[in-house]
Structures are given as structure tokens and as C-alpha cells.
Scaffold this motif. Sequence first.
Motif, PDB file in Angstrom:
ATOM      1  N   LEU A  14       0.851  -1.189   0.000  1.00  0.00           N
ATOM      2  CA  LEU A  14       0.000   0.000   0.000  1.00  0.00           C
ATOM      3  C   LEU A  14       0.885   1.237   0.000  1.00  0.00           C
ATOM      4  O   LEU A  14       1.789   1.358   0.822  1.00  0.00           O
ATOM      5  N   GLY A  15       0.617   2.139  -0.913  1.00  0.00           N
ATOM      6  CA  GLY A  15       1.366   3.394  -0.958  1.00  0.00           C
ATOM      7  C   GLY A  15       0.553   4.492  -0.306  1.00  0.00           C
ATOM      8  O   GLY A  15      -0.626   4.670  -0.602  1.00  0.00           O
ATOM      9  N   LEU A  16       1.171   5.220   0.609  1.00  0.00           N
ATOM     10  CA  LEU A  16       0.498   6.309   1.293  1.00  0.00           C
ATOM     11  C   LEU A  16       1.144   7.610   0.837  1.00  0.00           C
ATOM     12  O   LEU A  16       2.333   7.835   1.081  1.00  0.00           O
ATOM     13  N   VAL A  17       0.390   8.438   0.124  1.00  0.00           N
ATOM     14  CA  VAL A  17       0.958   9.700  -0.362  1.00  0.00           C
ATOM     15  C   VAL A  17       0.240  10.889   0.259  1.00  0.00           C
ATOM     16  O   VAL A  17      -0.879  10.779   0.735  1.00  0.00           O
ATOM     17  N   GLY A  18       0.907  12.020   0.222  1.00  0.00           N
ATOM     18  CA  GLY A  18       0.318  13.244   0.744  1.00  0.00           C
ATOM     19  C   GLY A  18       1.410  14.276   0.899  1.00  0.00           C
ATOM     20  O   GLY A  18       2.595  13.943   0.852  1.00  0.00           O
TER      21      GLY A  18
ATOM     22  N   LEU B 244       0.416   8.291  10.799  1.00  0.00           N
ATOM     23  CA  LEU B 244      -0.425   7.118  10.544  1.00  0.00           C
ATOM     24  C   LEU B 244       0.431   5.856  10.450  1.00  0.00           C
ATOM     25  O   LEU B 244       0.110   4.827  11.040  1.00  0.00           O
ATOM     26  N   ALA B 245       1.540   5.952   9.723  1.00  0.00           N
ATOM     27  CA  ALA B 245       2.407   4.787   9.547  1.00  0.00           C
ATOM     28  C   ALA B 245       2.972   4.318  10.889  1.00  0.00           C
ATOM     29  O   ALA B 245       3.050   3.121  11.154  1.00  0.00           O
TER      30      ALA B 245
ATOM     31  N   LEU C 196       3.851  -1.078   3.767  1.00  0.00           N
ATOM     32  CA  LEU C 196       3.199   0.221   3.859  1.00  0.00           C
ATOM     33  C   LEU C 196       4.279   1.214   3.484  1.00  0.00           C
ATOM     34  O   LEU C 196       5.256   1.402   4.215  1.00  0.00           O
ATOM     35  N   HIS C 197       4.136   1.792   2.298  1.00  0.00           N
ATOM     36  CA  HIS C 197       5.196   2.630   1.757  1.00  0.00           C
ATOM     37  C   HIS C 197       4.722   4.088   1.774  1.00  0.00           C
ATOM     38  O   HIS C 197       3.781   4.441   1.083  1.00  0.00           O
ATOM     39  N   VAL C 198       5.384   4.894   2.600  1.00  0.00           N
ATOM     40  CA  VAL C 198       5.012   6.294   2.723  1.00  0.00           C
ATOM     41  C   VAL C 198       5.931   7.127   1.851  1.00  0.00           C
ATOM     42  O   VAL C 198       7.152   6.986   1.921  1.00  0.00           O
TER      43      VAL C 198
ATOM     44  N   VAL D 299       7.228   7.366  -7.460  1.00  0.00           N
ATOM     45  CA  VAL D 299       7.768   6.248  -6.686  1.00  0.00           C
ATOM     46  C   VAL D 299       6.634   5.327  -6.238  1.00  0.00           C
ATOM     47  O   VAL D 299       6.699   4.108  -6.368  1.00  0.00           O
ATOM     48  N   ILE D 300       5.565   5.937  -5.735  1.00  0.00           N
ATOM     49  CA  ILE D 300       4.409   5.172  -5.265  1.00  0.00           C
ATOM     50  C   ILE D 300       3.746   4.426  -6.433  1.00  0.00           C
ATOM     51  O   ILE D 300       3.355   3.272  -6.318  1.00  0.00           O
TER      52      ILE D 300
END
Lengths: 344, 262
Positions: B44-48, B57-58, B206-208, B214-215
Motif C-alpha cells: 500500500l502506498g500512502l501519499v500526501g 499514521l504509519a 506500507l510505503h510512505v 515512486v508510489i
Amino acid sequence: MRDPVLQVEDLSVSFTSGGVTTDVVRDLSMRLDGGRTLAVVGESGSGKTITGRAIMRLLPRGASARGRIVAAGREMLSADERELRRARGSDVAMVFQDSMSALSPYLDIGAHIAQAVRLHDPSVTRRAARARAVEMLDRVGIPEPADAVRRFPHEFSGGMRQRAVIAMALVNRPALLIADEPTTALDVTVQAQILALLRELQQEYGMAMLLISHDFGVVASAADDVLVLYAGRQAEYGSLRDIFEQPAHPYTTGLRAATPRLDARLDSGGKRTRLRAIPGAPTSLRDAGPGCAFAPRCGLADQVGERCVVEVPLPTVRPTNEDGGLHLAACHLDRLPALQEVAR
Amino acid sequence: MSEPILEMTNVSKRYRTAGGFGRRRKGFLAVDGVSLRIGRGEALGLVGESGSGKSTLARMANGLVVPTSGTVRTDGQDVACLSRRGLRRLRRNVAMVFQDPLASLNPRQTVRQTLANVFHAHGEATSTAELVALLESVGLDADYLGRYPHEASGGQLQRVAVARALALKPDLIIADEPTSALDVSVRAQILNLLADLQRDQGISFLHVSHDLAVIRLYSDRVAVMQRGRIVETGPSDEIFRSPQHSCTRALVEATPEAELPA
């Protein structure tokens, strides 16, 4: 032909420590006209930041530059301190990655800009300089500029601080702006705004810009010409179009292939695309061997053979797509094989 | 369907901020009622943008940050109910890789000590052969065992950090901007390494990252965060092909492509 705003000939920069002198940049040449942007691309150890600083004569202690630098008609390497003070800010200005370190925490934003105005022209009154600051903040898109001049750097967000630094750098309308990774510390949406602002101001002022960056995405959206550095030497130089459509140095193609793309396609098996990584790590001129510094990481070096490890390749002229454009690459291979293959 | 490796339900985190005299402490709501799940073997990629709450969150996934409200179930266990020993067991299963390898590795320990300490902390013995195999799995040779962090490059150190994360065969790796501090040419090596681990060893990720490209390359599913909330989530391909939320669209549009301008 018009004189270029920036002309660099055979620039070498060396560091001396403990009686030992080592080069970190060797034999760089470039020219840049008003209204144009030259991007200097490289990784750690490439010498891109040192090159920018050498042009401003802002080298760290123990570093010295040889060769010739003419910026806005001024010989930068032979200029004395008084001349340099006059040149910096008025003819040549610089914007850094970290805006916080370019600003004093004790002075409000207005004071920074007003100081730049009055250093340039002492006859300007304090009040008039302050008024110029408000004008300039308005020009770089800071809301409520009359109020913003009284704010301190820590009260600004990163993007707003970078705008303020740009206002400070451009208030005296320099002929050349050196921007060293100006958007690297910013969010992408803010980065896009800052790049657009720089472009706009550049057109308005007819200013030349040297954009130092590690990011091919930023380069593609901002540059007219590109200089790719590897381990302190020129790997490739050309128009943006030549660099993207017919790159002639394996490092250029490698760097692009290693950059993740937003439109990365899924291959037929539904598996994700792998990036084509360059093996090993970037090196510096100090650690480079006698031959081409890129040879140990180059997938094509064994096609050429021993020459790559014993002889430094000199920049030679390559085919170009542009009228009268200059395209140079420092590689022993005359042509890169299966170029599209490598670049994808 | 098997149980997800991570399931967060309505999770919030409020940080206390310094209150002045006579000022009420309101605190800063970093994460605001987020629900999220990661299936086994999924990335799961987490972007922002910065400040959107993605790192907070991570860090709640392995108990490094304790949520103000909501539940975090990792590997089927409610993280809030775990004893110290339970948390320790959890962290064998959920490893973490940080942005700056130089900052996350002890400068006074050799790579051997760094890796051996992981086993030691969990009461396990280890052999040189095991450590060498671990290093080889991240593309480093046995020479590195004797090195200190300052004797290796950024990319090599990040490989060591990944090796440390892999040491106890975790089911989930949380990677917080694992390649942001690396050179472009080296970043690709590390991204490929992480992708291989997911594929070959079935590790969930879990990839931030703040970097959409990249994501895009790396995640099965993507969650987009803005001001503490997840504003859009879906399969990676869909999100990038037709972003729905204005925040996602702004991110996609602002990401500069290494392509000639049209």
C-alpha cells in the motif's frame, strides 16, 4: 552576436587540505544567454553545487577556482572583493535549497529585501527601500505584502519563504540567477508554483538562469539547455531536446531510465515495471580512476574495452536536432547502441 | 479471505501543543478518523504533502505512536491491548525502514553489531553465516559486516537498514520515505530491492512517500492523505489514470515528468 550573460571556460575547482590539493571540478565550459535557462544535472559528488558557488565566488575556505568566468560582463575570477560585492545581488544572484539558512531569524522579511536594495544603491532611503520590498513581495505572489514585510522568516511556510528569498534575490534585477535546487525541499504542488514563478520573472526581466537540480522532471519542465555532470566533469551538454531525444552519454540515458515515471506502464504480464538502476554509487573526481569516471558503472564500457579505464574521454561534438545547437558528449563511444532501448 | 496484516478502524491522533497562559490547549489533530487495511502480500502506498499525517499514521501501525482513539489491529491483534512483551513480539513482525539511513543506524556500531543486536533483542542466537546471508539478500557482500556507517555510502546504508528490517522475517515492512535521501541512480536500486522482497518473500508493505512516481511504480493500492484524512483510495493504476479527488488531481498534475514538454 550578443555577448552571453554567463561564459565559463575551462573552469576547475580544487580543494587544499593538509597540503594536498585535489580537483573536484575539472575543465567545465558553458555559455548562457539572457532569457535562457541552463540546467546543471548531477548527483552527489558531481560538482554541481560547487560550480554554482564558483560563479558567485562563494567558495568555501580552502577551495580555489582556475579558468575563466565572465558573468554579466565581469571577470569573476580576477575580481577583487569590492567588485565582487558590487556584482553579487546586482548582476548575479543566488537562491539556495534551504530558504531558512538564507534568512536571518532576527530580521523581518522586509528588512532582508530592503537591505539588498540599499546595499545596491545607498542613495535609496529606508522608507523607499521598504516600499520596494512590499512591491517585490507582491510580485512574487505573497498575499497581503504590506503586512508580510513585517513578518519573520519562521512565520512563513517553506513555499512562502522560498518566494521571499526569490524576492530578495531578484529585487535588483540581476542579469543572472543561480538557483541551486530551489524546490527540492518543497511539496510538489508548491514546487510547480515556484517553478512557474521563476519562469514568469525570468521572461519579465530577460534574466538568464542557471538551474542546479538532480531531478530530470524539474529539468524537463524548466530548462532550455542541459549540462549533465558526473564526478566533476562534463558528461553531456545539449539542448533539452537533444538530451531527451538523442542522448549521447550512457550516464544521461541511465539517469533517465532510473527516474520513476508517473505513467509507468504495466507490462503484458500485469507485473510492475522495474526501474533500470545504474549499479554502484556516484563517485567524485577525487575517487575517480585514470579513465572515464563512469566506466565502473557503465554497461557499455566493455564494448569499448580498455580505453574507458585508461583514458579520460573529452567532450566531442554529436548530432543535434536544433538549428545551430551545440551537442557535446564525453564518451569513447561514437554512438550509443539501441538508444530507445536504453532510454526506456 | 485471510485476515489482513493491518487493519486500522477510525483511528485519530491528536498531538498536544504548548498552551500559553490563559490559552486553552487545543492540540493538533494529525490523523482524523482514518480507516485503512493492508492485505497479506499487498503493497500500500500512502501519499500526501508534508503535514498531511502520513508518517503519524504509519507509526501507529507498529505502536510507535499511540492513537488517541480508534483501533489498530496488526496481524489480528489489537495493538492497544498488547503488553510490553506483546509489543515486542509485534515488532518482530512489523519492521520499519526510515528515510535517513545515517540517522537510523548507530554510528558506533559495525554492521555486524547492528544486525546481531536485532536477534539479541529478541532473545535469538545468530551466526556469522546467517548475517552474511542476510546481507547477501540485500545485495551486499560479507565485507560490510566489519564496516561502520560512515564507511559506507547512502545506498549501501539503506541496504543495511533493509537487512535489519528483514532480520526477523517480518510480515509487514513500514517504509517511511525510504529513498528520499538517496541519489537518483541509487534510489532505483533500493526501489527494485523492495519490490523484489514483496514479490519473492510475500512481505506486505506500507510505503510512505511524497513522490507519486515512486508510489506509482511500487504499490498495488494507493491511499491519498490530506489534512489528516484519507481523501481517496484505490488500485494504483486507477488512481493515477483517473484521480477523483481534487487533492489527488493536484498532486498528479504538479508532479513533473521527465519528458519533453509537448
